[in-house]
Structure formats: C-alpha cells, structure tokens
Design an enzyme around this catalytic site. Structure first.
Site, mmCIF file in Angstrom:
data_model
loop_
_atom_site.group_PDB
_atom_site.id
_atom_site.type_symbol
_atom_site.label_atom_id
_atom_site.label_comp_id
_atom_site.label_asym_id
_atom_site.label_seq_id
_atom_site.Cartn_x
_atom_site.Cartn_y
_atom_site.Cartn_z
ATOM 1 N N ASP A 238 0.824 -1.220 0.000
ATOM 2 C CA ASP A 238 0.000 0.000 0.000
ATOM 3 C C ASP A 238 0.854 1.266 0.000
ATOM 4 O O ASP A 238 0.352 2.355 0.271
ATOM 5 C CB ASP A 238 -0.888 0.023 1.250
ATOM 6 C CG ASP A 238 -1.756 -1.200 1.361
ATOM 7 O OD1 ASP A 238 -2.818 -1.225 0.729
ATOM 8 O OD2 ASP A 238 -1.353 -2.158 2.055
ATOM 9 N N ASP B 26 -8.351 -2.455 -4.333
ATOM 10 C CA ASP B 26 -7.968 -1.387 -3.396
ATOM 11 C C ASP B 26 -6.720 -0.639 -3.898
ATOM 12 O O ASP B 26 -6.540 0.539 -3.625
ATOM 13 C CB ASP B 26 -7.640 -1.938 -2.007
ATOM 14 C CG ASP B 26 -8.422 -3.177 -1.609
ATOM 15 O OD1 ASP B 26 -9.001 -3.832 -2.488
ATOM 16 O OD2 ASP B 26 -8.425 -3.510 -0.425
HETATM 17 N N1 GLY Z 1 -7.802 -3.106 2.161
HETATM 18 C C1 GLY Z 1 -8.291 -1.831 1.953
HETATM 19 C C2 GLY Z 1 -9.699 -1.682 2.377
HETATM 20 O O1 GLY Z 1 -10.102 -2.319 3.348
HETATM 21 O O2 GLY Z 1 -10.418 -0.928 1.774
#
Ligand code: GLY
Length: 417
Positions: free
Chosen positions: A125, A185
């Site tokens: 991320d 995501d």
């Molecule tokens: N993993 C990122 C979210 O929970 O949106």
C-alpha cells in the site's frame, strides 16, 4: 341538513388551519436550518477539535486505526499498516482549512513516523500511504524532504511490478513465485506514480499506472460494472487463476468500498491522463452505484451491495466518503452527467455531515465520522470510526467548498484538492 353542512364546513376550516400551520412550520424549519455550504467552516473547525482530542491519546510511535466504544479503547497501528497515511493527511487538510498550528505540528510529527517506509519493498500500500500523507503536505507546504520521500516511495513501489500481469503485486504470499495477487484497493497506489512522472519527466511510472488500471478494468470489473476485490494471476504467464472477494459478502457480490476505490481510482486516472477511456470507465462504475436498488435514498451504501440482510445490516461511512469525494470530482469532468454526480456527492456529504454520522464533540475517540465497516465477513472493525472515512470526508468537504464557491457546481476547470 343545515346542521350537517355547518359541521362539514367547520371540519374543512379546521383541516385548512392544520395544513397551513404545518406549512408555516415547514417554512420555519427550512428557514432556520443552515445548508452545508453555510456551515462548512464550522465543520472543519469541529473536525480539527476532534483531531486535537484524538492526538492527546495517541502513543508517540503509533497512528490511529479505530476506536472501540465499549471499552473506550483507541486502537493504533505502526507506520507500516495500510491506513497509516490517512491521519497525517487529514491533519494537513484540517490545518489548511483552520490554520491551527497544533494540527500542523502533529501533521509534521507524524510524517516523520512514516518516513522510513519509503524504502519498504514489502509494503503493497506504499503508494496510497505516502501520497495521502506526504502528497497532501506537498500540495499545502512543499518541502524538498517530502519530495524525496515521494520519489523514493515511487521507486520502491514499482519494484513490485510484473510486466506479464501488467500490475504491481498487492499481497505477498508464500506462493509468490506461482501466484500474483492484485486487489482493487490498490488503484489507490497510482496517484503517487503520476506524481513521480510529473516530478521527474520519467514516463515509466505513468506507464505502470496506466497498465495497472487496464489490468484492473479487464479483470476486476464485471460486465455489469460491479467489481470483485481480488484477482490471482499466474506469476509467470500472467493468466488469471481465480477471482474472489475477501471483504465482500461472497465471490459474486459487490463490496461497497471496492466499488468506491474503483470510482475514485478511475476518476483520478482521467484527471491525470485526460484519456476519455478512463472517464468512460469511471462513469460505468458510477452508474452501477447510482442505479443500484440497494443504494439507500440518503446514499450511504450498505457494506456490500448484495448483502442479503439489507436493510438490516451495516452501512459503510468510509465507502460513502470515498464515493462523495470521487463523485464531486467526476461532476467536474462529465458534461452529460455532471449535475447528477454533483447531487450524489452532495447527498452523501449531507448525510455524513448529519448527527447520524458525525460524532458529537468529544465523542467517538476523537474521530470525526461514525459507522464505518472495516472487514464485516470476519466481524472486524464493525460499525466503528475509521481514519480513511475521515480522510475522504474532509477531502470531499474541501472539494464541495471549492465547487460551491466557484459558483459553477459542474464542469469547473480548477485543480481538485
Ligand atoms: N484493504 C483496503 C480496504 O479495506 O479498503
């Protein structure tokens, strides 16, 4: 007969009096209640005060994750958790709106906590973490050290790129050599890569970002423009092995926050490239959301568009906040649908800004919004405040302020905060 007529007339008169009293009352309510635009600066102030309470309880080396009301407990994370960039980013935005130096001090302090991550190759991320924090700081008060942190992060992140899959690896697994996981995501990593190309003139970051967007469009977005969260590819051939949802209800359902990431992600792709294809993608994702019979009138989605318990299940304030920020931006790009996107973003914001979702001063552990849904299938972070809900809510409020103050509402050609 005359008596009956008299009674009827009296009844009619009484009815008219009641109706007119109601309508006077309604006028009084409308006149007395202030619009979002009129109260927007108060909302930033309220949010800033909340965050000053939140910072009081935060251990020096941690970042806020959520607040557990039952035992009055502030749950925190280290700087390598995926949500770590949102708190510093929100502080920067609130500082910009309120000029409160305590918020600026905390914003700068927490950037230092994140700084080491710029070389962390294990952090899937990284783009979102660093762009939402250092990237926000760069827009408000640029410094060379922030620029270096962003550039190093972009260099680190692209090491996870696989040219066969045409995407950055999302999660590391024990099967890394065989399986390559990409989650929706991680559309949120891509703004950092565009920033890196603008900053250096090196188009390789830009190309990686566009390739990843295309891979996600082709594989995570279904024919009805709903999305699935996780696609696993064969690491060597780049072929799809399987598709599934983890945070959604089941593998065929549409997880609301995943759909929100898609809306925000493709909108930002259009902002950065001006390629009409991305506008088309974003509008298809938008249509799925707005036409969905399970989207409530107040436009804060349930945690999954296909949750069978609807309407008796959790809403997700974070999905609404992300969507609100994206719809407001998209309203400035779509000639045909700009007005309805603006209205959707505005309704979402109005609902989030109401006492139903905005915490009272001093409550909610200092977070701004209530009722986020983190990971419902494993019952983790259920009906709680979330730092990313706050981050996108504040960003959406800023966008709303710019749009309404510009007097245009739609098709504005300014830079979106
Ligand atoms: N993993 C990122 C979210 O929970 O949106």
């Amino acid at each position: 007969m005359i008596k009956r007529l008299l009674i009827n007339h009296l009844f009619l008169l009484f009815f008219i009096l009641i109706l007119s009293a109601c309508s006077t009352n309604r006028q009084a309510v409308t006149k007395g209640s202030k619009t979002l635009t009129e109260t927007i600066d108060q909302r930033f102030k309220h949010a800033g005060t909340q965050y000053k309470l939140l910072m009081e309880d935060l251990p020096g080396d941690k970042l806020p994750k959520t607040f557990v009301k039952a035992n009055n407990y502030l749950e925190t994370s280290g700087p390598d958790w995926w949500t770590s960039g949102f708190y510093p980013g929100t502080l920067w935005s609130l500082y910009e709106e309120t000029q409160d130096s305590a918020l600026l001090k905390e914003a700068k302090r927490t950037l230092k906590l994140l700084s080491k991550q710029q070389t962390n190759e294990k952090l899937a991320d990284l783009g979102a973490i660093m762009y939402n924090s250092f990237g926000t700081a760069m827009k408000i008060d640029p410094e060379l050290s922030y620029q270096k942190a962003l550039l190093n992060s972009a260099k680190t992140l692209v090491k996870r790129y696989n040219p066969k899959v045409k995407a950055i690896r999302s999660w590391d697994t024990r099967q890394n050599d065989k399986e390559f996981v990409v989650v929706i995501d991680h559309l949120m990593n891509l703004e950092l890569l565009f920033w890196a190309t603008h900053a250096t003139g090196d188009s390789s970051y830009y190309k990686v970002a566009c390739n990843q967007a295309e891979t996600i469009w082709n594989n995570h977005v279904r024919p009805d423009y709903s999305t699935c969260q996780i696609v696993t590819f064969d690491t060597k051939s780049g072929k799809v092995k399987h598709k599934r949802n983890a945070q959604g209800y089941n593998d065929e359902s549409c997880w609301s926050r995943g759909q929100a990431w898609a809306l925000y992600g493709f909108t930002s792709l259009y902002r950065e490239t001006k390629d009409p294809l991305y506008l088309e993608y974003a509008e298809h994702i938008a249509t799925f959301i707005l036409d969905n019979p399970n989207l409530p009138k107040d436009k804060v989605p349930y945690w999954d568009f296909n949750a069978p318990e609807i309407p008796n299940t959790y809403r997700d304030a974070s999905a609404a906040a992300i969507m609100a920020a994206a719809f407001l931006e998209l309203s400035g790009y779509s000639v045909e649908n700009g007005k309805s996107y603006f209205k959707a973003g505005e309704t979402m914001l109005e609902t989030l800004a109401s006492p139903e979702y905005t915490a009272l001063l001093g409550a909610n552990g200092g977070f701004i919004l209530m009722h986020g849904a983190g990971y419902i299938p494993v019952m983790a972070e259920v009906d709680v405040p979330l730092p990313y809900a706050d981050y996108y809510y504040i960003q959406a409020l800023k966008r709303y302020k710019v749009l309404t103050q510009s007097g245009s509402g739609v098709n504005a050609s300014f830079k979106f905060p």
